[in-house]
Design a protein around this motif. Structure first.
Motif, PDB file in Angstrom:
ATOM      1  N   ARG A   1       0.814  -1.229   0.000  1.00  0.00           N
ATOM      2  CA  ARG A   1       0.000   0.000   0.000  1.00  0.00           C
ATOM      3  C   ARG A   1       0.838   1.265   0.000  1.00  0.00           C
TER       4      ARG A   1
ATOM      5  N   GLU B   1      -3.167  -0.842  -6.025  1.00  0.00           N
ATOM      6  CA  GLU B   1      -3.948  -0.115  -7.030  1.00  0.00           C
ATOM      7  C   GLU B   1      -3.619  -0.602  -8.430  1.00  0.00           C
TER       8      GLU B   1
ATOM      9  N   ASP C   1      -8.352  -0.523  -8.086  1.00  0.00           N
ATOM     10  CA  ASP C   1      -9.147   0.193  -7.097  1.00  0.00           C
ATOM     11  C   ASP C   1      -8.289   1.217  -6.354  1.00  0.00           C
ATOM     12  N   THR C   2      -8.914   2.319  -5.937  1.00  0.00           N
ATOM     13  CA  THR C   2      -8.251   3.268  -5.055  1.00  0.00           C
ATOM     14  C   THR C   2      -8.198   2.672  -3.659  1.00  0.00           C
ATOM     15  N   ILE C   3      -7.020   2.616  -3.074  1.00  0.00           N
ATOM     16  CA  ILE C   3      -6.820   1.894  -1.826  1.00  0.00           C
ATOM     17  C   ILE C   3      -7.038   2.812  -0.623  1.00  0.00           C
ATOM     18  N   ASP C   4      -7.833   2.333   0.329  1.00  0.00           N
ATOM     19  CA  ASP C   4      -8.082   3.045   1.577  1.00  0.00           C
ATOM     20  C   ASP C   4      -7.046   2.591   2.607  1.00  0.00           C
ATOM     21  N   ILE C   5      -6.199   3.515   3.058  1.00  0.00           N
ATOM     22  CA  ILE C   5      -5.140   3.154   4.013  1.00  0.00           C
ATOM     23  C   ILE C   5      -5.439   3.683   5.416  1.00  0.00           C
ATOM     24  N   SER C   6      -6.684   4.074   5.673  1.00  0.00           N
ATOM     25  CA  SER C   6      -7.013   4.696   6.959  1.00  0.00           C
ATOM     26  C   SER C   6      -6.762   3.767   8.140  1.00  0.00           C
ATOM     27  N   GLU C   7      -6.827   2.450   7.937  1.00  0.00           N
ATOM     28  CA  GLU C   7      -6.613   1.507   9.043  1.00  0.00           C
ATOM     29  C   GLU C   7      -5.150   1.385   9.433  1.00  0.00           C
TER      30      GLU C   7
ATOM     31  N   ALA D   1     -14.978  -1.865  11.162  1.00  0.00           N
ATOM     32  CA  ALA D   1     -13.795  -1.210  10.616  1.00  0.00           C
ATOM     33  C   ALA D   1     -12.983  -0.592  11.748  1.00  0.00           C
TER      34      ALA D   1
END
Length: 316
Positions: free
Chosen positions: A157, A168, A173-179, A216
């Motif tokens: 990521r 990606e 896909d656009t990757i969500d790295i918030s975690e 989440a």
């Protein structure tokens, strides 16, 4: 209406999975010590272009479960290349069942030709990153599986020179790295067993994202008991909180009890005596050459451990 045959049903189910236009390589790495969750090895998958996926296992016979997780979490590759291990190429193995169900073109490398498997290089890469971090942060050896998974997730990521992450490029896909942006592996943290009770936070160590437990932003936590927990209500231990003498005593008690419960010899502090994994195909090397690149685009976590060591020195 004609009934759907039992042979077609699994194929129809597999169509719900994302199909990836790529080739993946896979290999097994073995740990010298059983983890806190009972894992003795891990299956690693890569596209050879920066994507890495690590699946810890209690035995190498569970390689098929690892492939199932890859197809569910990431997608189904067009082609899969492995070595000649029996649990991966055997006709009646779980992995071959998954290969047939998902219509994957499975191929193997030649015997004694480990260089044909691109997963070998990624094994060394992820292993070396986890090794250095575990020594720098004094991470117990028995959480090696969480460390390997975290390193692979961060590496996949992290944006490359083209500004795109490997995830990606692979999935589109656009990757969500918030975690992943709030904590570094093995950060000190506060956690709550009951999220409505603000009076009883406890000290723990952050081990990674708990993908299949809770909602989440649910994380794996190592408490002083050594029994890994999954909790949603988690916060950083700040520098200001470390200045508090009561918190300092709590943190010292946490580390004392943790060493007592999992063993003081579980912690490594230098490179000389550290050799956590067995990789029979390619011997470990000191340098990584072009592989060794720092992560980019991720915030620096406050190194509370260094601050605690400084406070201990001042007290003495």
């Amino acid at each position: 209406m004609a009934e759907i045959s039992s042979e077609l049903a699994p194929n129809i189910m597999s169509e719900r999975l994302k199909r990836l236009s790529c080739t993946m390589w896979t290999d097994t790495l073995f740990a010298k010590e059983k983890s806190l969750l009972g894992h003795t090895c891990a299956q690693i998958f890569t596209d050879g272009e920066g994507f890495v996926y690590v699946h810890p296992m209690t035995t190498k016979a569970h390689a098929g479960d690892a492939l199932n997780c890859v197809t569910r979490d990431i997608g189904v590759p067009n082609k899969l290349i492995s070595d000649n291990a029996g649990e991966q190429e055997g006709k009646n193995t779980h992995m071959q069942e998954c290969v047939r169900r998902c219509k994957i073109d499975h191929r193997t490398t030649e015997p004694y030709s480990a260089w044909q498997n691109r997963a070998e290089g990624l094994v060394k890469l992820v292993k070396s990153k986890a090794k250095r971090r575990r020594i720098r942060r004094r991470v117990p050896q028995r959480v090696w599986d969480f460390g390997m998974v975290w390193e692979a997730e961060i590496y996949s990521r992290t944006a490359g020179k083209d500004g795109r992450t490997a995830m990606e490029r692979l999935t589109g896909d656009t990757i969500d790295i918030s975690e992943w942006v709030e904590f570094e592996f093995y950060d000190l943290c506060w956690y709550w067993n009951n999220q409505t009770d603000e009076t009883e936070p406890r000290i723990g160590r952050w081990l990674g994202v708990s993908h299949r437990v809770g909602s989440a932003l649910c994380y794996w936590i190592l408490p002083e008991s050594g029994k890994v927990l999954s909790r949603t209500t988690v916060q950083h231990v700040t520098r200001e909180e470390v200045q508090d003498p009561d918190n300092q005593a709590t943190i010292r008690d946490f580390h004392t009890n943790l060493e007592k419960n999992i063993g003081a010899d579980e912690f490594c502090t230098d490179m000389e005596n550290f050799d956590a994994f067995v990789n029979e195909d390619i011997p470990a090397t000191e340098g990584l050459g072009d592989w060794e690149e720092p992560y980019q685009g991720l915030p620096d976590a406050p190194d509370i451990d260094d601050h605690i060591d400084q406070l201990d020195a001042e007290d003495q």
